[in-house]
Design an enzyme around this catalytic site. Structure first.
Site, short mmCIF file in Angstrom:
data_model
loop_
_atom_site.label_atom_id
_atom_site.label_comp_id
_atom_site.label_asym_id
_atom_site.label_seq_id
_atom_site.Cartn_x
_atom_site.Cartn_y
_atom_site.Cartn_z
N ARG A 111 0.84 -1.22 0.00
CA ARG A 111 0.00 0.00 0.00
C ARG A 111 0.86 1.25 0.00
O ARG A 111 0.57 2.24 0.69
CB ARG A 111 -0.96 0.03 1.19
CG ARG A 111 -1.95 -1.08 1.25
CD ARG A 111 -2.88 -1.12 0.02
NE ARG A 111 -3.47 -2.43 -0.07
CZ ARG A 111 -2.89 -3.45 -0.71
NH1 ARG A 111 -1.75 -3.29 -1.37
NH2 ARG A 111 -3.44 -4.62 -0.74
N GLU A 142 -5.05 4.03 6.18
CA GLU A 142 -4.69 3.84 4.77
C GLU A 142 -5.13 5.02 3.90
O GLU A 142 -4.36 5.48 3.05
CB GLU A 142 -5.32 2.54 4.27
CG GLU A 142 -4.89 2.15 2.88
CD GLU A 142 -5.60 0.90 2.38
OE1 GLU A 142 -5.40 -0.18 2.97
OE2 GLU A 142 -6.35 1.00 1.40
N SER A 198 -10.77 -0.64 3.35
CA SER A 198 -9.98 -0.84 4.58
C SER A 198 -9.49 0.51 5.09
O SER A 198 -8.81 1.22 4.35
CB SER A 198 -8.77 -1.72 4.28
OG SER A 198 -9.20 -2.95 3.80
C1 LIG Z 1 -15.44 -0.31 -0.90
C2 LIG Z 1 -13.97 -0.05 -1.11
C3 LIG Z 1 -13.11 -1.13 -1.27
C4 LIG Z 1 -11.74 -0.91 -1.49
N1 LIG Z 1 -10.94 -1.99 -1.65
C5 LIG Z 1 -9.62 -1.81 -1.89
C6 LIG Z 1 -8.76 -2.95 -2.09
O1 LIG Z 1 -9.20 -4.08 -2.09
N2 LIG Z 1 -7.45 -2.72 -2.30
C7 LIG Z 1 -6.93 -1.46 -2.34
O2 LIG Z 1 -5.71 -1.33 -2.55
N3 LIG Z 1 -7.71 -0.37 -2.15
C8 LIG Z 1 -9.04 -0.51 -1.93
N4 LIG Z 1 -9.84 0.58 -1.73
C9 LIG Z 1 -9.25 1.93 -1.74
C10 LIG Z 1 -9.36 2.66 -3.12
O3 LIG Z 1 -10.36 2.09 -3.92
C11 LIG Z 1 -8.03 2.62 -3.88
O4 LIG Z 1 -6.99 3.18 -3.12
C12 LIG Z 1 -8.13 3.38 -5.22
O5 LIG Z 1 -6.95 3.21 -5.96
C13 LIG Z 1 -8.36 4.88 -5.01
O6 LIG Z 1 -8.65 5.43 -6.28
P1 LIG Z 1 -9.32 6.85 -6.39
O7 LIG Z 1 -9.31 7.23 -7.82
O8 LIG Z 1 -10.63 6.87 -5.72
O9 LIG Z 1 -8.26 7.74 -5.58
P2 LIG Z 1 -8.52 9.05 -4.75
O10 LIG Z 1 -9.15 8.72 -3.44
O11 LIG Z 1 -9.20 10.06 -5.60
O12 LIG Z 1 -7.02 9.52 -4.50
C14 LIG Z 1 -6.14 8.74 -3.72
C15 LIG Z 1 -4.75 9.43 -3.74
O13 LIG Z 1 -4.25 9.44 -5.06
C16 LIG Z 1 -4.01 10.77 -5.51
N5 LIG Z 1 -4.35 10.78 -6.94
C17 LIG Z 1 -5.51 10.40 -7.52
N6 LIG Z 1 -5.40 10.45 -8.86
C18 LIG Z 1 -4.14 10.88 -9.13
C19 LIG Z 1 -3.41 11.12 -10.33
N7 LIG Z 1 -3.93 10.91 -11.54
N8 LIG Z 1 -2.12 11.57 -10.23
C20 LIG Z 1 -1.55 11.75 -9.00
N9 LIG Z 1 -2.19 11.53 -7.83
C21 LIG Z 1 -3.46 11.09 -7.90
C22 LIG Z 1 -4.90 11.65 -4.64
O14 LIG Z 1 -4.41 12.98 -4.56
C23 LIG Z 1 -4.80 10.90 -3.32
O15 LIG Z 1 -3.61 11.23 -2.65
C24 LIG Z 1 -11.23 0.41 -1.53
C25 LIG Z 1 -12.10 1.50 -1.36
C26 LIG Z 1 -13.46 1.27 -1.17
C27 LIG Z 1 -14.40 2.45 -1.04
#
Ligand SMILES: Cc1cc2nc3c(=O)[nH]c(=O)nc-3n(C[C@H](O)[C@H](O)[C@H](O)COP(=O)(O)OP(=O)(O)OC[C@H]3O[C@@H](n4cnc5c(N)ncnc54)[C@H](O)[C@@H]3O)c2cc1C
Length: 336
Positions: free
Chosen positions: A164, A331, A235
């Site tokens: 992570r 996380e 998580s």
């Molecule tokens: C129900 C649920 C289940 C999940 N299960 C998992 C799992 O099994 N495994 C896991 O690893 N995660 C899991 N997650 C967490 C999440 O889905 C992941 O971390 C996902 O990659 C986040 O993507 P996002 O686009 O929503 O990121 P955001 O929340 O929008 O951003 C996360 C971070 O990335 C940065 N960011 C976003 N886009 C960019 C970009 N293009 N360039 C630079 N920085 C950027 C943001 O500034 C922030 O710091 C889960 C979340 C939920 C709600």
């Protein structure tokens, strides 16, 4: 690129926290990225890049510019005897991309089905589930350095992927906008199904990427709350990595505690187990709660504020620390 004032982020964060961003825009193409860089040069406001907002917790209104990454595009860029290389724009939805790979007969990402969010955020924390991490299929990414506008290519080693974690989440935090990633998808199927009930749920079925993806989706839906219905960020705590001695010490009195040896001899153990042992599973503090089916998932049952969720998280951290001497780490990114 249009900039709006005082825009609600409620539908842009999976916790469904009702907060505003002072300035707000969407990034749909390269021209928008150039405009964002130009804005950044002449403004002293903070910039927050957001994909799906599924790995963040907003404690307060955000006083800077929130830029939602919505760039699109999927392209096969290379093929050799072993792999197909696919380049994907940062704003593509992760799960829809995984389904595209599965439906087109490419293998490698099926275990990562139904993870919310965008492709561009996936390298940030090296997303992982059911025994697979992004790093396993990763080839390279292109990112724009926000201070110079230079586009740099990072191979797997340069991304410094860890549990992570990555270069972009640690050393270079806030320095780059990830434009696209390239994954290499194997032509020889090597299924990873020895994880958390996956094998059982596939019993009697042909092993292929589509069936594995469907099984992962069903398992996830049975355990995790759908953010569209109950706000959450998956998580909330990382599984802690502790010394072998500390793990053995706890194991003596709690033999059910699981442990996964790391390369350096430390042990990764289960945050969910620790939280459950401290009696938090299913508990609620106002509208913030610990999901009844999964102790690792903090939820917003309605009108919880970011402060409410964080206060619950702090109480859990203190309680686990007091009982086991282990300090849990959140996380999701905390936006204060
Ligand atoms: C129900 C649920 C289940 C999940 N299960 C998992 C799992 O099994 N495994 C896991 O690893 N995660 C899991 N997650 C967490 C999440 O889905 C992941 O971390 C996902 O990659 C986040 O993507 P996002 O686009 O929503 O990121 P955001 O929340 O929008 O951003 C996360 C971070 O990335 C940065 N960011 C976003 N886009 C960019 C970009 N293009 N360039 C630079 N920085 C950027 C943001 O500034 C922030 O710091 C889960 C979340 C939920 C709600």
């Amino acid at each position: 690129m249009k900039i709006k004032n005082n825009h609600s982020l409620k539908k842009y964060n999976s916790f469904g926290i009702n907060i505003n961003s002072r300035y707000f825009t969407t990034i749909k193409n390269d021209a928008n990225i150039d405009e964002l860089l130009a804005w950044r040069k002449q403004s002293d406001q903070e910039l927050l890049l957001v994909g799906g907002g599924s790995n963040m917790l907003f404690k307060n209104d955000f006083q800077g510019l929130t830029a939602i990454i919505e760039t699109k595009g999927i392209e096969i860029v290379k093929e050799d005897g072993e792999y197909t290389y696919v380049k994907v724009a940062a704003g593509e939805n992760w799960h829809q991309f995984v389904r595209w790979t599965v439906e087109n007969g490419y293998t490698g990402l099926e275990n990562l089905s139904l993870i919310p969010g965008t492709v561009g955020a996936a390298p940030m924390q090296n997303i992982g589930a059911y025994g697979v991490e992004l790093a396993d299929c990763f080839d390279e990414l292109e990112a724009v350095e926000l201070t110079t506008g230079n586009i740099k290519t990072f191979n797997k080693q340069a991304c410094q992927f860890d549990y992570r974690d990555s270069y972009f989440k640690s050393t270079a935090f806030g320095e780059y906008l990830i434009k696209n990633i390239t994954v290499k998808l194997s032509k020889n199927s090597q299924w990873k199904i020895n994880y958390a009930g996956l094998k059982n749920s596939l019993a009697g079925q042909e092993l292929n990427a589509l069936n594995i993806s469907n099984a992962v989706i069903a398992l996830r839906q049975s355990k995790l709350p759908d953010p569209a219905i109950i706000g959450n960020a998956g998580s909330f705590f990382k599984n802690p990595i502790i010394s072998q001695a500390q793990w053995e010490n706890i194991q003596q009195s709690h033999p059910t505690l699981s442990g996964y040896p790391q390369k350096n001899g430390d042990i990764k153990t289960s945050a969910a187990w620790l939280i459950d042992q401290c009696g938090w599973k299913g508990r609620q503090q106002g509208d913030a709660g610990v999901y009844k089916k999964h102790a690792l998932v903090l939820v917003n049952y309605g009108d919880a504020s970011g402060e409410d969720v964080w206060s619950l998280a702090e109480n859990i951290i203190a309680s686990v620390n007091k009982r086991f001497g282990i300090r849990l780490e959140a996380e999701p990114r905390l936006i204060t």
